[in-house]
Design a protein around this motif. Sequence first.
Motif, PDB file in Angstrom:
ATOM      1  N   ASP A  95       0.811  -1.219   0.000  1.00 32.09           N
ATOM      2  CA  ASP A  95       0.000   0.000   0.000  1.00 32.09           C
ATOM      3  C   ASP A  95       0.843   1.267   0.000  1.00 32.09           C
ATOM      4  N   GLU A  96       2.168   1.130  -0.097  1.00 30.50           N
ATOM      5  CA  GLU A  96       3.049   2.303  -0.061  1.00 30.50           C
ATOM      6  C   GLU A  96       3.347   2.741  -1.493  1.00 30.50           C
ATOM      7  N   THR A  97       2.423   3.512  -2.032  1.00 35.37           N
ATOM      8  CA  THR A  97       2.327   3.669  -3.484  1.00 35.37           C
ATOM      9  C   THR A  97       3.238   4.735  -4.081  1.00 35.37           C
ATOM     10  N   ALA A  98       3.525   5.805  -3.349  1.00 39.99           N
ATOM     11  CA  ALA A  98       4.270   6.913  -3.952  1.00 39.99           C
ATOM     12  C   ALA A  98       5.632   6.474  -4.501  1.00 39.99           C
ATOM     13  N   MET A 118       0.178  -5.194  -3.668  1.00 37.10           N
ATOM     14  CA  MET A 118      -0.058  -3.991  -4.468  1.00 37.10           C
ATOM     15  C   MET A 118      -1.356  -4.123  -5.239  1.00 37.10           C
ATOM     16  N   ARG A 119      -1.585  -5.288  -5.843  1.00 32.58           N
ATOM     17  CA  ARG A 119      -2.805  -5.495  -6.636  1.00 32.58           C
ATOM     18  C   ARG A 119      -4.050  -5.434  -5.770  1.00 32.58           C
ATOM     19  N   GLU A 120      -3.917  -5.840  -4.507  1.00 33.90           N
ATOM     20  CA  GLU A 120      -5.072  -5.848  -3.611  1.00 33.90           C
ATOM     21  C   GLU A 120      -5.147  -4.594  -2.742  1.00 33.90           C
ATOM     22  N   ALA A 121      -4.237  -3.649  -2.979  1.00 36.30           N
ATOM     23  CA  ALA A 121      -4.203  -2.381  -2.238  1.00 36.30           C
ATOM     24  C   ALA A 121      -4.154  -2.615  -0.735  1.00 36.30           C
ATOM     25  N   CYS A 122      -3.339  -3.594  -0.332  1.00 35.50           N
ATOM     26  CA  CYS A 122      -3.164  -3.860   1.104  1.00 35.50           C
ATOM     27  C   CYS A 122      -1.672  -3.900   1.424  1.00 35.50           C
ATOM     28  N   ARG A 123      -1.360  -3.859   2.692  1.00 33.82           N
ATOM     29  CA  ARG A 123       0.039  -3.822   3.133  1.00 33.82           C
ATOM     30  C   ARG A 123       0.716  -5.169   2.881  1.00 33.82           C
ATOM     31  N   ALA A 153       5.337   5.969   5.289  1.00 33.01           N
ATOM     32  CA  ALA A 153       4.904   5.645   6.646  1.00 33.01           C
ATOM     33  C   ALA A 153       3.380   5.614   6.733  1.00 33.01           C
ATOM     34  N   ILE A 154       2.873   4.867   7.711  1.00 31.81           N
ATOM     35  CA  ILE A 154       1.433   4.789   7.931  1.00 31.81           C
ATOM     36  C   ILE A 154       0.912   6.091   8.516  1.00 31.81           C
ATOM     37  N   ARG A 155       1.743   6.750   9.311  1.00 33.40           N
ATOM     38  CA  ARG A 155       1.287   7.917  10.072  1.00 33.40           C
ATOM     39  C   ARG A 155       2.127   9.151   9.751  1.00 33.40           C
ATOM     40  N   ALA A 156       1.685  10.276  10.268  1.00 32.73           N
ATOM     41  CA  ALA A 156       2.450  11.520  10.132  1.00 32.73           C
ATOM     42  C   ALA A 156       3.744  11.412  10.923  1.00 32.73           C
ATOM     43  N   SER A 157       4.647  12.360  10.673  1.00 29.88           N
ATOM     44  CA  SER A 157       5.943  12.324  11.340  1.00 29.88           C
ATOM     45  C   SER A 157       6.438  13.736  11.595  1.00 29.88           C
ATOM     46  N   ALA A 158       7.146  13.891  12.719  1.00 32.79           N
ATOM     47  CA  ALA A 158       7.796  15.177  12.977  1.00 32.79           C
ATOM     48  C   ALA A 158       8.824  15.482  11.893  1.00 32.79           C
ATOM     49  N   PHE A 159       9.361  14.432  11.277  1.00 32.54           N
ATOM     50  CA  PHE A 159      10.246  14.561  10.111  1.00 32.54           C
ATOM     51  C   PHE A 159       9.557  13.801   8.982  1.00 32.54           C
ATOM     52  N   GLU A 160       8.976  14.532   8.032  1.00 30.28           N
ATOM     53  CA  GLU A 160       8.140  13.869   7.021  1.00 30.28           C
ATOM     54  C   GLU A 160       8.910  12.802   6.248  1.00 30.28           C
ATOM     55  N   GLN A 161      10.170  13.095   5.940  1.00 29.88           N
ATOM     56  CA  GLN A 161      10.968  12.147   5.175  1.00 29.88           C
ATOM     57  C   GLN A 161      12.221  11.805   5.984  1.00 29.88           C
ATOM     58  N   GLY A 184       6.874  10.086   3.423  1.00 23.76           N
ATOM     59  CA  GLY A 184       5.521  10.607   3.518  1.00 23.76           C
ATOM     60  C   GLY A 184       4.527   9.558   3.968  1.00 23.76           C
ATOM     61  N   LYS A 185       3.257   9.692   3.549  1.00 24.22           N
ATOM     62  CA  LYS A 185       2.192   8.847   4.069  1.00 24.22           C
ATOM     63  C   LYS A 185       1.606   7.929   2.994  1.00 24.22           C
ATOM     64  N   VAL A 186       1.006   6.826   3.473  1.00 28.70           N
ATOM     65  CA  VAL A 186       0.344   5.870   2.597  1.00 28.70           C
ATOM     66  C   VAL A 186      -0.878   6.516   1.951  1.00 28.70           C
ATOM     67  N   ARG A 187      -0.988   6.377   0.628  1.00 24.08           N
ATOM     68  CA  ARG A 187      -2.162   6.853  -0.112  1.00 24.08           C
ATOM     69  C   ARG A 187      -2.438   5.876  -1.258  1.00 24.08           C
ATOM     70  N   PRO A 188      -3.667   5.856  -1.792  1.00 19.95           N
ATOM     71  CA  PRO A 188      -3.962   4.980  -2.936  1.00 19.95           C
ATOM     72  C   PRO A 188      -3.186   5.405  -4.182  1.00 19.95           C
ATOM     73  N   PHE A 189      -3.012   4.461  -5.112  1.00 17.55           N
ATOM     74  CA  PHE A 189      -2.378   4.785  -6.390  1.00 17.55           C
ATOM     75  C   PHE A 189      -3.115   5.947  -7.047  1.00 17.55           C
ATOM     76  N   GLY A 190      -2.343   6.867  -7.620  1.00 17.41           N
ATOM     77  CA  GLY A 190      -2.920   7.989  -8.339  1.00 17.41           C
ATOM     78  C   GLY A 190      -3.266   9.181  -7.474  1.00 17.41           C
ATOM     79  N   GLN A 191      -3.134   9.052  -6.142  1.00 18.03           N
ATOM     80  CA  GLN A 191      -3.482  10.158  -5.241  1.00 18.03           C
ATOM     81  C   GLN A 191      -2.257  10.769  -4.563  1.00 18.03           C
ATOM     82  N   ASN A 192      -1.085  10.481  -5.097  1.00 15.05           N
ATOM     83  CA  ASN A 192       0.149  11.002  -4.509  1.00 15.05           C
ATOM     84  C   ASN A 192       0.596  12.279  -5.208  1.00 15.05           C
TER      85      ASN A 192
END
Length: 347
Positions: A69-72, A105-110, A165-173, A228-236
Amino acid sequence: MTSSAEHGMLGDFLAFTLAGERPAPEHREGIGANGARWTWLDDGVLQFEPATVVGNTRSVLASAGIHGDETAPIELLSKLVRDIAHGDAVLTCRLLVILGNVDAMREACRYRDDDLNRLFSGRHEQVPHSYEAPRAAALERAAIAFFDRASSETGARWHIDMHTAIRASAFEQFALLPHTGKPLSRVMFEWLGDARISAVLLHTTKGNTYSHFTAQRCGAEACTLELGKVRPFGQNDLTRFAGADAALRRLLAGSGDMVDGSAMPRVFTVIDQITKQSDAFELHVAADVPNFTPFAKGTVLATDGDYRYVVNRDEERIVFPNATVKPGLRAGLMVVETTQETQALLV
């Protein structure tokens, strides 16, 4: 001449892979722009050889999608494949591109059964019935075969494993470096600064991640990047990761040029981990607490029966808190800042 199969596969390697297509035997290798030879090796595994290979040619493994699910970064690698094939990106290195957990990836899961990034260095043999076990073994073999033909000179072997990453971070990258017992590489830290990575997390024990496997088994300069954060394909918004993308392209071009003014990342070292021992486990932080959130001495962060994790230093930060992991697995890493002492030891 390039075939239509080549245009489809190299033009959009991600779409080709997600569709489950496999090139016919006669279309599994070819020569792209600028003389780069490409070879399709396996589902989501593509190798490039530059037009000219000398004894100390750099070899770079660039992987993404170890979590499905880590698409970017998967999208970044697909665009990189297209640009190399079309001659829009310079390639002076050997390059192995890997899209990791393709079925997830095909099932959009981790992952399907088990976290693929906990199954390397042979741990897949302990879960032979896991859906992910054969893929872990296959990716180990791919890395070994690639690096067995690589130069053994210092700095000639690299592995950049890109995640989100699954969540936000004090250091994005930020980056994670595996523990091998060897001195830390100044070249790697400088590259991470060039990639606009603002923090580095140093492991202090051996692990079962893909980057640890390539560092330990294959002698690679290896890192895990969190972009950065987990997002669906095409939404990065891939422009957010332009720094890492540009630094990877400069590494592959062999230009040696880094962006002026890139700052070395801050450094944090793992001092402990919170382990989920049973289903009674409770993590006493907000569900959306960002990575690298600091906690003061005396704070109770986790309980599990008689087990308690209490902050015992003036400040400790939590990374990857996750109360939903299976019992026996890590539910969080605890780190402290070690920037000055680490930078003083770089070689």
